[in-house]
Scaffold this active site. Sequence first.
Site, short mmCIF file in Angstrom:
data_model
loop_
_atom_site.label_atom_id
_atom_site.label_comp_id
_atom_site.label_asym_id
_atom_site.label_seq_id
_atom_site.Cartn_x
_atom_site.Cartn_y
_atom_site.Cartn_z
CG LEU A 1 -1.85 -1.22 1.33
CD1 LEU A 1 -2.67 -1.13 2.62
CD2 LEU A 1 -2.77 -1.32 0.12
CG HIS B 1 -3.15 1.33 -2.36
ND1 HIS B 1 -1.81 1.08 -2.46
CD2 HIS B 1 -3.75 0.64 -3.35
CE1 HIS B 1 -1.60 0.26 -3.48
NE2 HIS B 1 -2.75 -0.02 -4.05
CG ASP C 1 -4.33 1.01 -12.27
OD1 ASP C 1 -3.37 0.75 -13.00
OD2 ASP C 1 -4.25 1.05 -11.03
O1 PAF Z 1 -5.83 -2.31 -9.15
C1 PAF Z 1 -5.56 -3.36 -8.52
O2 PAF Z 1 -4.83 -3.34 -7.53
C2 PAF Z 1 -6.15 -4.68 -8.98
O3 PAF Z 1 -6.25 -4.73 -10.36
C3 PAF Z 1 -7.50 -5.00 -8.32
C4 PAF Z 1 -8.58 -3.99 -8.70
C5 PAF Z 1 -7.35 -5.02 -6.80
C6 PAF Z 1 -7.98 -6.38 -8.77
O4 PAF Z 1 -7.08 -7.38 -8.43
#
Ligand code: PAF
Length: 287
Positions: free
Chosen positions: A33, A37, A150
């Site tokens: 993390l 996050h 992402d």
């Molecule tokens: O973005 C991520 O960390 C991963 O692709 C997720 C959404 C946790 C799925 O494994």
Amino acid sequence: MEIIRIPKIMQETSKTHCLRGKSIGFVPTMGALHEGHLSLIRRSKSENDITVVSIFVNPIQFGHNEDLSNYPRDMEGDIEKLKSEDVDTLFSPDVMPMYPHGFSTYINVRDLSDKLCGVFRPGHFDGVATVVSKLFNVVKPRRAYFGQKDFQQTVVIKKMVEDLNMDVEMVTCPTVREGDGLAMSSRNVYLSQDEREAAAVIYKTLISASELMKTGNPKPEDIKRHMRDMLKTEPLISEIQYAGVYDSETLDELNEFKKQNLFAIAVKMGKTRLIDNMFVEALNTKL
Ligand code: PAF
């Protein structure tokens, strides 16, 4: 903070929260993390009664030649961070209960999954969509939080949620950056010191391309050329996988600007793959 490792127990716990009328905010992660996050967690905490974070390095979203076996892991450090953010529940299942012997159901979000990153990571978004739908079924969130870095992942998951009538509100949060602009990512730890310094060129390229929009009357192809030329000045970039202007809904490359345009980049620095993106508004108000 409660730590749950068994999907069935997580599901029962969530069911109880839902029956009591509590809203669950969910932040799915693969651990290691960082501030990105934590920003999702803070947003979830401000909007929900309960915040659940999952840590699960999902094997089915990694290709054969990808970094599953050395993906960064730091469970102890992660638990400390989650405790200091006052997270209610960490759901951290093992692989077997998630994918028991004979597991055979996969989700494919057609069209969107094969573009941009999907070209270079075949099957990746099927793995993501499948695990996220499983996690949604187990955690039962009212809202789920994802980072804009992402971006394709958020588009794929939003489409899955819509198409499959999932009762989850998708919340996309801004990319969190290092001081020099590099988008935070668990994979940044793979970079050597030289690569780490050089990686700042990705964000600089996005900024420079967005500045170019304000001058003259560029076409998307001019922006694309500018981005590629700028990335090519950095010798530590070993491959430009894509760089250009895209439709933020279909993810197709644009020949003409729309009002909102997705500027997106994916490069390799040595073995490390780095992605970033930015929304840029067209100045032409007729759009
Ligand atoms: O973005 C991520 O960390 C991963 O692709 C997720 C959404 C946790 C799925 O494994």
